[in-house]
Design an enzyme around this catalytic site. Structure first.
Site, PDB file in Angstrom:
ATOM      1  N   ARG A 136       2.369  21.735 -16.212  1.00 33.91           N
ATOM      2  CA  ARG A 136       1.324  21.819 -17.244  1.00 33.91           C
ATOM      3  C   ARG A 136       1.241  23.233 -17.821  1.00 33.91           C
ATOM      4  O   ARG A 136       1.245  23.419 -19.027  1.00 33.91           O
ATOM      5  CB  ARG A 136      -0.025  21.402 -16.636  1.00 33.91           C
ATOM      6  CG  ARG A 136      -1.195  21.582 -17.589  1.00 33.91           C
ATOM      7  CD  ARG A 136      -2.499  21.148 -16.978  1.00 33.91           C
ATOM      8  NE  ARG A 136      -3.611  21.607 -17.775  1.00 33.91           N
ATOM      9  CZ  ARG A 136      -4.102  20.943 -18.814  1.00 33.91           C
ATOM     10  NH1 ARG A 136      -3.593  19.794 -19.163  1.00 33.91           N
ATOM     11  NH2 ARG A 136      -5.114  21.444 -19.510  1.00 33.91           N
TER      12      ARG A 136
ATOM     13  N   ARG B 156      -4.087  15.622  -1.146  1.00 29.45           N
ATOM     14  CA  ARG B 156      -4.750  15.633   0.163  1.00 29.45           C
ATOM     15  C   ARG B 156      -3.791  15.126   1.242  1.00 29.45           C
ATOM     16  O   ARG B 156      -2.839  14.400   0.943  1.00 29.45           O
ATOM     17  CB  ARG B 156      -6.025  14.783   0.136  1.00 29.45           C
ATOM     18  CG  ARG B 156      -5.766  13.277  -0.171  1.00 29.45           C
ATOM     19  CD  ARG B 156      -5.746  12.485   1.115  1.00 29.45           C
ATOM     20  NE  ARG B 156      -5.395  11.088   0.958  1.00 29.45           N
ATOM     21  CZ  ARG B 156      -4.189  10.573   1.135  1.00 29.45           C
ATOM     22  NH1 ARG B 156      -3.152  11.357   1.384  1.00 29.45           N
ATOM     23  NH2 ARG B 156      -3.957   9.277   1.052  1.00 29.45           N
ATOM     24  N   VAL B 157      -4.087  15.574   2.477  1.00 32.21           N
ATOM     25  CA  VAL B 157      -3.387  14.985   3.619  1.00 32.21           C
ATOM     26  C   VAL B 157      -4.345  13.939   4.187  1.00 32.21           C
ATOM     27  O   VAL B 157      -5.546  14.192   4.318  1.00 32.21           O
ATOM     28  CB  VAL B 157      -3.042  16.060   4.678  1.00 32.21           C
ATOM     29  CG1 VAL B 157      -2.450  15.430   5.926  1.00 32.21           C
ATOM     30  CG2 VAL B 157      -2.070  17.071   4.085  1.00 32.21           C
TER      31      VAL B 157
ATOM     32  N   ALA C 190      -2.472   2.529  10.641  1.00 30.10           N
ATOM     33  CA  ALA C 190      -1.435   2.161  11.626  1.00 30.10           C
ATOM     34  C   ALA C 190      -1.824   0.853  12.315  1.00 30.10           C
ATOM     35  O   ALA C 190      -0.986  -0.037  12.497  1.00 30.10           O
ATOM     36  CB  ALA C 190      -1.260   3.286  12.635  1.00 30.10           C
TER      37      ALA C 190
ATOM     38  N   HIS D 192       2.651   4.252  -8.760  1.00 27.26           N
ATOM     39  CA  HIS D 192       2.907   4.954  -7.499  1.00 27.26           C
ATOM     40  C   HIS D 192       4.395   5.280  -7.368  1.00 27.26           C
ATOM     41  O   HIS D 192       5.234   4.420  -7.599  1.00 27.26           O
ATOM     42  CB  HIS D 192       2.513   4.083  -6.297  1.00 27.26           C
ATOM     43  CG  HIS D 192       1.038   3.864  -6.163  1.00 27.26           C
ATOM     44  ND1 HIS D 192       0.459   3.330  -5.033  1.00 27.26           N
ATOM     45  CD2 HIS D 192       0.010   4.130  -7.006  1.00 27.26           C
ATOM     46  CE1 HIS D 192      -0.857   3.264  -5.196  1.00 27.26           C
ATOM     47  NE2 HIS D 192      -1.159   3.731  -6.389  1.00 27.26           N
TER      48      HIS D 192
ATOM     49  N   GLU E 113       3.352  10.234  -1.319  1.00 20.46           N
ATOM     50  CA  GLU E 113       3.039   9.237  -2.351  1.00 20.46           C
ATOM     51  C   GLU E 113       2.375   9.940  -3.526  1.00 20.46           C
ATOM     52  O   GLU E 113       1.376  10.637  -3.356  1.00 20.46           O
ATOM     53  CB  GLU E 113       2.093   8.162  -1.804  1.00 20.46           C
ATOM     54  CG  GLU E 113       1.779   7.086  -2.854  1.00 20.46           C
ATOM     55  CD  GLU E 113       0.777   6.054  -2.369  1.00 20.46           C
ATOM     56  OE1 GLU E 113       1.207   4.953  -1.999  1.00 20.46           O
ATOM     57  OE2 GLU E 113      -0.428   6.353  -2.365  1.00 20.46           O
TER      58      GLU E 113
ATOM     59  N   ASN F  91      -8.560   6.579 -13.148  1.00 21.59           N
ATOM     60  CA  ASN F  91      -9.060   7.388 -12.031  1.00 21.59           C
ATOM     61  C   ASN F  91     -10.569   7.206 -11.849  1.00 21.59           C
ATOM     62  O   ASN F  91     -11.058   7.113 -10.726  1.00 21.59           O
ATOM     63  CB  ASN F  91      -8.728   8.866 -12.290  1.00 21.59           C
ATOM     64  CG  ASN F  91      -9.008   9.719 -11.088  1.00 21.59           C
ATOM     65  OD1 ASN F  91      -8.602   9.384  -9.971  1.00 21.59           O
ATOM     66  ND2 ASN F  91      -9.732  10.805 -11.269  1.00 21.59           N
TER      67      ASN F  91
HETATM   68  P1  0O2 Z   1      -6.826   6.381   0.625  1.00 27.77           P
HETATM   69  O1  0O2 Z   1      -6.106   7.587   1.060  1.00 27.77           O
HETATM   70  O2  0O2 Z   1      -8.182   6.282   1.226  1.00 27.77           O
HETATM   71  O3  0O2 Z   1      -6.816   6.175  -0.852  1.00 27.77           O
HETATM   72  P2  0O2 Z   1      -2.309  -1.624   0.741  1.00 27.77           P
HETATM   73  O4  0O2 Z   1      -3.064  -0.344   1.008  1.00 27.77           O
HETATM   74  O5  0O2 Z   1      -2.195  -2.488   1.953  1.00 27.77           O
HETATM   75  O6  0O2 Z   1      -2.828  -2.368  -0.483  1.00 27.77           O
HETATM   76  P3  0O2 Z   1       0.140  -0.088   0.648  1.00 27.77           P
HETATM   77  O7  0O2 Z   1       1.538  -0.621   0.652  1.00 27.77           O
HETATM   78  O8  0O2 Z   1      -0.324   0.717   1.813  1.00 27.77           O
HETATM   79  O9  0O2 Z   1      -0.829  -1.313   0.359  1.00 27.77           O
HETATM   80  O10 0O2 Z   1       0.022   0.843  -0.523  1.00 27.77           O
HETATM   81  P4  0O2 Z   1      -0.366   0.695  -2.026  1.00 27.77           P
HETATM   82  O11 0O2 Z   1      -1.194  -0.508  -2.309  1.00 27.77           O
HETATM   83  O12 0O2 Z   1       0.849   0.876  -2.829  1.00 27.77           O
HETATM   84  O13 0O2 Z   1      -1.213   1.993  -2.169  1.00 27.77           O
HETATM   85  C1  0O2 Z   1      -2.133   2.434  -1.256  1.00 27.77           C
HETATM   86  C2  0O2 Z   1      -3.049   3.430  -1.921  1.00 27.77           C
HETATM   87  O14 0O2 Z   1      -3.217   3.100  -3.312  1.00 27.77           O
HETATM   88  C3  0O2 Z   1      -4.433   3.350  -1.340  1.00 27.77           C
HETATM   89  O15 0O2 Z   1      -4.531   4.221  -0.263  1.00 27.77           O
HETATM   90  C4  0O2 Z   1      -5.313   3.778  -2.496  1.00 27.77           C
HETATM   91  O16 0O2 Z   1      -5.306   5.179  -2.645  1.00 27.77           O
HETATM   92  C5  0O2 Z   1      -4.583   3.170  -3.678  1.00 27.77           C
HETATM   93  N1  0O2 Z   1      -5.046   1.798  -3.913  1.00 27.77           N
HETATM   94  C6  0O2 Z   1      -4.330   0.667  -3.774  1.00 27.77           C
HETATM   95  N2  0O2 Z   1      -5.069  -0.410  -4.096  1.00 27.77           N
HETATM   96  C7  0O2 Z   1      -6.288   0.051  -4.465  1.00 27.77           C
HETATM   97  C8  0O2 Z   1      -7.493  -0.591  -4.928  1.00 27.77           C
HETATM   98  O17 0O2 Z   1      -7.599  -1.817  -5.072  1.00 27.77           O
HETATM   99  N3  0O2 Z   1      -8.544   0.240  -5.215  1.00 27.77           N
HETATM  100  C9  0O2 Z   1      -8.478   1.596  -5.077  1.00 27.77           C
HETATM  101  N4  0O2 Z   1      -9.558   2.310  -5.381  1.00 27.77           N
HETATM  102  N5  0O2 Z   1      -7.345   2.207  -4.632  1.00 27.77           N
HETATM  103  C10 0O2 Z   1      -6.278   1.454  -4.332  1.00 27.77           C
HETATM  104  P5  0O2 Z   1      -5.436   3.891   0.973  1.00 27.77           P
HETATM  105  O18 0O2 Z   1      -4.563   3.540   2.130  1.00 27.77           O
HETATM  106  O19 0O2 Z   1      -6.499   2.931   0.599  1.00 27.77           O
HETATM  107  O20 0O2 Z   1      -6.015   5.249   1.368  1.00 27.77           O
END
Ligand code: 0O2
Length: 212
Positions: A28, A46-47, A57, A121, A140, A149
């Site tokens: 940027r 973030r981690v 897990a 993603h 990711e 967002n």
């Molecule tokens: P965080 O860090 O709290 O955001 P799954 O999570 O089972 O649907 P997968 O394969 O783990 O599937 O990954 P996916 O769906 O490609 O992406 C996971 C991350 O994408 C999530 O992280 C969210 O950050 C975002 N995401 C995916 N679906 C949604 C949704 O319906 N709403 C929102 N707000 N975010 C979503 P985590 O694990 O939730 O953790």
């Protein structure tokens, strides 16, 4: 696993997130300094929290020895864009880089989730130097518009409130709100050229004023 062991595992991810944030922010900065339009509006990272890694897990049926291999968003970067078109420009920019490699991509814009979630993603392999030598981590990158967002941030906070699942009527309202946010993105795309020209002109003017 003890806290010390988690720290050893997660420290390289912290460094990777910091480096990746700087690299995307610099894209940027560089474009702006050249008086060009930036497809990147802002970047966060973030981690994943230890508690979130453990619950993911458990959900995936993965043992704690396998988390680094199986959980792909321990290192997470978010890139916000003004327009949907910019998301695909950012993906091309990532593809053209030699310091990171795309493992696979998920287009949740064309294939949006039933929840209403939209984002692009990219799962990356990111090699970087540590005190112990070269380490490659998986990261990711979620690329989304400001409207996507806004929606995802609100929906995510509601998921925490309703740990048994968002009530059906609220879930369908949220899904409709996701469609409305996407309609806003489409309307903005229609006038993207005018907005981009105005922003570049404004940027050039402020650079010129700073030089006086
Ligand atoms: P965080 O860090 O709290 O955001 P799954 O999570 O089972 O649907 P997968 O394969 O783990 O599937 O990954 P996916 O769906 O490609 O992406 C996971 C991350 O994408 C999530 O992280 C969210 O950050 C975002 N995401 C995916 N679906 C949604 C949704 O319906 N709403 C929102 N707000 N975010 C979503 P985590 O694990 O939730 O953790």
């Amino acid at each position: 696993m003890e806290l010390r062991e988690w720290k050893t595992i997660l420290t390289p991810y912290e460094f990777a997130v910091e480096e990746l944030k700087v690299k995307f922010k610099n894209i940027r900065k560089e474009l702006k300094a050249n008086g060009e339009y930036s497809p990147i509006e802002f970047v966060t990272g973030r981690v994943k929290k230890i508690s979130s890694i453990i619950s993911k897990a458990e959900k995936l049926g993965v043992s704690l020895d396998e988390v680094e291999e199986k959980i792909e968003d321990i290192a997470g970067i978010r890139i916000m864009c003004q327009f949907v078109e910019d998301i695909y420009t950012v993906v091309s920019l990532i593809k053209s880089r030699e310091d990171m490699k795309i493992v696979y991509e998920k287009d949740y814009i064309k294939n949006y989730k039933a929840s209403g979630y939209r984002s692009y993603h990219v799962i990356l392999e990111y090699p970087f130097q540590t005190a112990k030598g070269l380490k490659t981590v998986i990261a990711e990158v979620q690329i989304r518009t400001l409207a996507m967002n806004f929606w995802a941030t609100i929906e995510h906070s509601l998921k925490y409130k309703y740990d048994q699942g968002v009530p059906k009527d609220l879930a369908s309202r949220l899904s409709r709100a996701g469609d409305a946010a996407f309609l806003l993105d489409q309307e903005m795309s229609e006038i993207r050229d005018i907005i981009v020209r105005a922003q570049v002109m404004f940027e050039m003017k402020s650079i010129a004023i700073k030089d006086i």
